[in-house]
Design an enzyme around this catalytic site. Structure first.
Site, PDB file in Angstrom:
ATOM      1  N   ASP A 536       0.794  -1.191  -0.003  1.00 31.04           N
ATOM      2  CA  ASP A 536       0.260  -0.034  -0.032  1.00 31.04           C
ATOM      3  C   ASP A 536       0.903   1.185  -0.070  1.00 31.04           C
ATOM      4  OD1 ASP A 536      -2.115   1.500   0.306  1.00 31.04           O
ATOM      5  OD2 ASP A 536      -2.944   0.898   2.230  1.00 31.04           O
ATOM      6  N   GLU A 539       2.637   5.178  -3.856  1.00 32.34           N
ATOM      7  CA  GLU A 539       2.565   6.118  -4.899  1.00 32.34           C
ATOM      8  C   GLU A 539       3.970   6.914  -4.781  1.00 32.34           C
ATOM      9  OE1 GLU A 539       0.545   5.688  -2.417  1.00 32.34           O
ATOM     10  OE2 GLU A 539      -1.037   4.765  -3.857  1.00 32.34           O
ATOM     11  N   ASP A 612      -8.821   3.624  -1.828  1.00 27.18           N
ATOM     12  CA  ASP A 612      -9.688   4.206  -0.894  1.00 27.18           C
ATOM     13  C   ASP A 612     -11.013   4.769  -1.374  1.00 27.18           C
ATOM     14  OD1 ASP A 612      -7.878   2.944   0.842  1.00 27.18           O
ATOM     15  OD2 ASP A 612      -7.030   5.016   1.472  1.00 27.18           O
TER      16      ASP A 612
END
Ligand SMILES: *[C@@H]1O[C@H](CO)[C@@H](O)[C@H](O)[C@H]1NC(C)=O
Length: 968
Positions: A536, A539, A612
């Site tokens: 997760d 980015e 999300d």
């Protein structure tokens, strides 16, 4: 998962929490980003300037043709900067794709040219059969098996056109917006007048004394150097280096792709009259808190691939750049699309994929970036996740509840709270005192666990993962290029491993080896091979960084700035994790890795989810479109969080969300830490029973999903196929993105994503019969929008006539317990009374399938005489070796393989054949050859439902050739 505005922690100005909502001020609009502003201003000037012409042209005296005939090279000049040299290269590839590369030659600095080395699986093969013909004004080549594809490179102004069948299909620089900002020295600048923009950004405008290029670049210099936005200043040490190009698709009225955005699949316009969005689509991997359900704002991943489509043609462009990119879309007519791509840095490296149809484009793209490998079979089961299952006892209880209710689940997940102080790999010993025993308890029922490992490492001298990375000197550096970049994330002050540094690779792989010997390097000792990984925040998410990510002037391996590699950063992380998880076992086993950030090529390293999302109907609906866009982008193994990450969905919504999730390649329920528990067994009746039914449906369909995966692995065709992919010539389907087909199975689904629905409308494109999967009600296609029942317990799922669907109908607790279960075949006869379908099986775990260890069958129902139907099974593996585009491992086949032998020994068979739509009363059903009579039941057709013939135990082993003969 995301932080509640953690910016609040560091910026006093933001201490007050906004109510839950997308925080537009956390992210730049085009007008707040210097290079995007400049790119758009250029486009605007082009419209306002009569006789606009691109300043870029080819110097014909520099043209050379190298590498046989295939590579065209030439020098390019811009009339604005006669002293600057650019080099252009156009290569025609073996499959007809055209690669266009342009770079500055002999510039002050080098542009980043390594995106291809990460994203592409290999250097594409160059065509050996191209002849360039040079003329006075242009040079052209004609090729293709029908000699119908042409490339024309026009010298002045520079323009590149791909045509097919005598029509222009793709035009580069047709609108004259090509601009490669050359490297320059920062001149003694006149005093900068900074005018804050209304959104809080700052424009830095320098008036140029005397600028002959003003018509093109504007009279004023805009944010070429240091750029400030909000509290952040980007030092931009190399100054301007942005790159913009217009790409037009004359004769193509629709464009798709460029995930990830929350938008319709057929991309709405961003410029021109009545533009749907006011900002361009942005590709800049970002952790966007509570994103909107309809927006061009960039999200967690970026795939710069765009399909352009019409009734006659599909083409695509793949813009292989790793830096922030903005894309404007407009239509000059309903038959043509114009796009404008603006990137911050890097060379121009662009592929034109000539099609001519969606399948050809998928193959052309797969040849470049590869296909998804076959997943570990459990990855296609149901995943139960939550932030967080708080202790090993909690995990055991959840598992126990599933077992008590006799409902299937394959994987139990742990979010960040398993790790003490959010130091991944390090169990919180208070709450997880017995991690290995816990995992073993889960594995005892044939299940797996997935545990989160994020890329930020807490700066803690007692945290071995951090100290090892520090010792290896593989942490990302700040702009000074010295020391370690420090940012804020879940554990507080953190640093990030720079996976561009090869020195990090072997170390990262070693970390995942459970039970590494004492005295060796540190590794994750309290883990087992049943633990797989969730990546997760890659980015990367940095809570106190600009736009919740790293400063662009951070330094990576090789001296590259973060701006150059931002969009591929997350891919490299999941790549290395994927390899690490595979390598921990010997021989290697297929890993499961879930990633949030991605780029073109990420399909090779596991699954993604849409990030999300919110527990709203709008997010449920757009999640489907986002997964479809991802499929177009080559990344099929995708899904969105069932239930919505944020919020507490009402039971009706949760049921619908399970229907959506069960019909996506990746099927996971997940929830934010602040939400109420919502595991399926907590629902009341009738919701609970409906969800149980959906879970069992998913498990019964696992053979369909796995077979669809085989196809995508070999051909690059997506698992989920929107209407235009299956019926490219039916323009009524081009804008449909709420229903889709599953692989080549013939299954068409339209999940309901609205409240209080009892019926919905499905579009059946072709002149074919469609059967309701559950009731066998029939519908006739032919371009009709048909009302179908869709009450809460009814999932609109149809079998297209002509398909044979293989399922396993025995309820089990996990997919691993279904390995030797018998099959049911649904033979859905076409209006001509025939059908076929395939079934692919392997051990779902090892790489033995790459050595030919698998079973691939085709089932065919064909008329023998007017009154008899033969249903037969034959071996596809032996019959036709597949032409593979990406992963060629499945082209080998060993007909005597030991996997097939095991199925044979375990007597894996077809236990039931269901024939839908037989036109006549069956008199006998026999095994052809032995003549043995088979028991059957027949229900004649009724007004709204097809006839059904049920053949019980057809004496048909899955590994054998067999034929059943029906006389009627
Ligand atoms: C994956 O990692 C390997 C190093 O282990 C590297 O050679 C390869 O280029 C990487 N590919 C991508 C797409 O990140």
């Amino acid at each position: 998962m995301w932080a509640r505005s953690v910016l609040g922690l560091v910026s006093l100005a933001l201490v007050v929490q906004d109510s839950l909502a997308f925080k537009a001020h956390d992210f730049k609009t085009c007008s707040q980003s210097g290079f995007c502003r400049r790119g758009r201003a250029l486009a605007k000037r082009s419209l306002e300037t009569q006789s606009w012409q691109s300043p870029y042209s080819i110097d014909p005296s520099t043209i050379s043709i190298v590498d046989g005939q295939a590579v065209f090279k030439a020098g390019v000049k811009s009339s604005l900067y006669p002293d600057i040299n650019f080099g252009l290269e156009v290569r025609v590839q073996e499959d007809g794709a055209v690669r266009v590369r342009m770079d500055e030659v002999g510039g002050l600095h080098k542009r980043y040219d390594e995106a291809a080395s990460w994203s592409l699986i290999a250097d594409p093969k160059i065509s050996q059969s191209i002849q360039w013909k040079a003329g006075k004004k242009d040079i052209r080549a004609v090729y293709g098996s029908k000699k119908d594809i042409g490339v024309v490179i026009t010298y002045e102004p520079l323009q590149i056109t791909l045509s097919r069948g005598g029509k222009d299909q793709v035009v580069l620089n047709g609108r004259g917006l090509l601009h490669m900002e050359h490297f320059r020295k920062k001149e003694e600048a006149p005093a900068v007048e900074a005018t804050p923009t209304p959104e809080g950004g700052e424009e830095q405008v320098v008036v140029k004394a005397d600028n002959p290029g003003a018509w093109f670049e504007g009279a004023e210099e805009d944010a070429l150097w240091e750029e400030t936005w909000g509290q952040w200043t980007d030092s931009k040490p190399k100054g301007p280096e942005s790159l913009s190009i217009d790409i037009s698709f004359p004769n193509h009225g629709v464009v798709y792709g460029i995930p990830q955005h929350a938008t319709r699949l057929a991309l709405p316009t961003t410029t021109g009259e009545n533009a749907f969005f006011s900002d361009p689509y942005r590709l800049y991997n970002a952790d966007v808190f509570e994103h909107l359900a309809s927006s061009p704002v960039s999200l967690y991943g970026s795939i710069p691939l765009m399909h352009a489509h019409s009734e006659e043609s599909t083409v695509a462009v793949f813009d292989l750049v790793a830096s922030e990119t903005w894309i404007d879309v407009s239509h000059s007519s309903d038959k043509s699309t114009e796009t404008h791509w603006i990137s911050e840095s890097g060379i121009l490296d662009l592929f034109i994929l000539p099609g001519p149809d969606p399948d050809a484009v998928f193959a052309q793209y797969a040849k470049l970036t590869g296909t998804a490998p076959l997943p570990a079979a459990f990855g296609l089961g149901y995943h139960q996740c939550r932030w967080n299952y708080v202790s090993s006892e909690d995990v055991r209880t959840v598992q126990k509840r599933f077992d008590e209710e006799n409902i299937p689940v394959d994987v139990l997940w742990l979010d960040i709270e398993y790790a003490v102080d959010h130091e991944y790999f390090m169990w919180n010993e208070k709450t997880f005192p017995d991690p290995v025993e816990m995992v073993n308890d889960v594995a005892a029922t044939g299940r797996k666990m997935v545990v989160i490992v994020d890329p930020h490492l807490k700066r803690d001298s007692n945290y071995p993962a951090f100290t090892a990375a520090q010792d290896l000197k593989v942490l990302v550096k700040p702009k000074s290029g010295e020391g370690e970049y420090e940012g804020w994330c879940w554990p507080g002050s953190s640093s990030w491993v720079d996976f561009f540094n090869p020195a990090a690779w072997d170390w990262w792989k070693s970390v995942f080896k459970p039970y590494q010997l004492e005295g060796g390097s540190w590794s994750w000792t309290k883990s087992t091979e049943d633990v797989h990984i969730w990546n997760d925040m890659n980015e990367p998410s940095v809570f106190n960084g600009p736009e919740i990510t790293m400063p662009k002037d951070n330094i990576h391996y090789g001296g590259w700035e973060h701006r150059d590699i931002h969009n591929i950063n997350g891919m490299l992380y999941s790549n290395l994790t994927y390899q690490a998880v595979a390598a921990r076992s010997d021989p290697p086993k297929r890993p499961f890795v879930l990633t949030r950030a991605f780029y073109a090529g990420s399909q090779r390293f596991g699954a993604m989810w849409t990030g999300d999302n919110m527990g709203t109907w709008e997010h449920m609906a757009v999640g489907i479109k986002m997964v479809l866009a991802n499929s177009i982008g080559g990344f099929s193994f995708a899904g969105s969080d069932v239930g919505g990450f944020f919020g507490n969905p009402e039971p009706e919504m949760l049921v619908r969300w399970y229907q959506v999730g069960a019909m996506a390649p990746f099927f996971r329920a997940h929830a934010h830490i602040d939400t109420k528990r919502r595991e399926p067994y907590l629902l009341a009746s009738p919701y609970k029973d409906i969800v149980y039914g959906i879970l069992r449906l998913r498990y019964s369909m696992l053979p369909v999903w796995y077979t669809a995966f085989r196809e995508t692995t070999v051909t690059g065709r997506p698992i989920l196929r929107p209407q235009y992919v299956v019926f490219p010539k039916d323009k009524n389907g081009f804008d449909i993105d709420d229903q889709y087909f599953i692989g080549s199975s013939g299954l068409l689904v339209k999940p309901v994503t609205e409240k209080d629905v009892t019926e919905t409308t499905v579009y059946f494109s072709d002149d074919q019969v469609y059967y309701d999967y559950f009731t066998f009600a029939t519908y006739n296609g032919k371009g009709s929008h048909v009302k179908v029942p869709a009450a809460l317990h009814q999932l609109p799922l149809f079998i297209r006539g002509g398909s044979i669907v293989s399922t396993r109908e025995r309820p089990r607790r996990a997919s691993s317990l279904m390995k030797y279960d018998p099959f049911t075949l649904r033979v859905a006869l076409s209006k001509d009374g025939e059908a076929k379908g395939d079934l692919y099986l392997d051990d779902g775990e090892t790489y033995n399938h790459q050595k030919g260890e698998y079973v691939w069958r085709e089932f065919v129902a064909a008329k023998k005489t007017r009154n008899s139907l033969r249903i037969s099974s034959h071996d596809l593996g032996s019959l036709k070796p597949t032409e593979a585009v990406g992963d060629s491992s499945l082209t080998t086949y060993n007909p005597k393989n030991s996997y097939a032998k095991t199925l044979d020994e375990k007597d894996v068979r077809v236990e039931k054949i269901l024939v839908l739509g037989l036109k006549g009363n069956p008199k006998s059903v026999k095994v052809e050859g032995t003549g043995e009579d088979l028991a059957f039941e027949f229900m004649p057709a009724m007004t709204r439902a097809a006839s059904t013939l049920v053949i019980k135990d057809p004496r048909a082993k899955i590994t054998d050739d067999w034929t059943v003969l029906i006389q009627y």
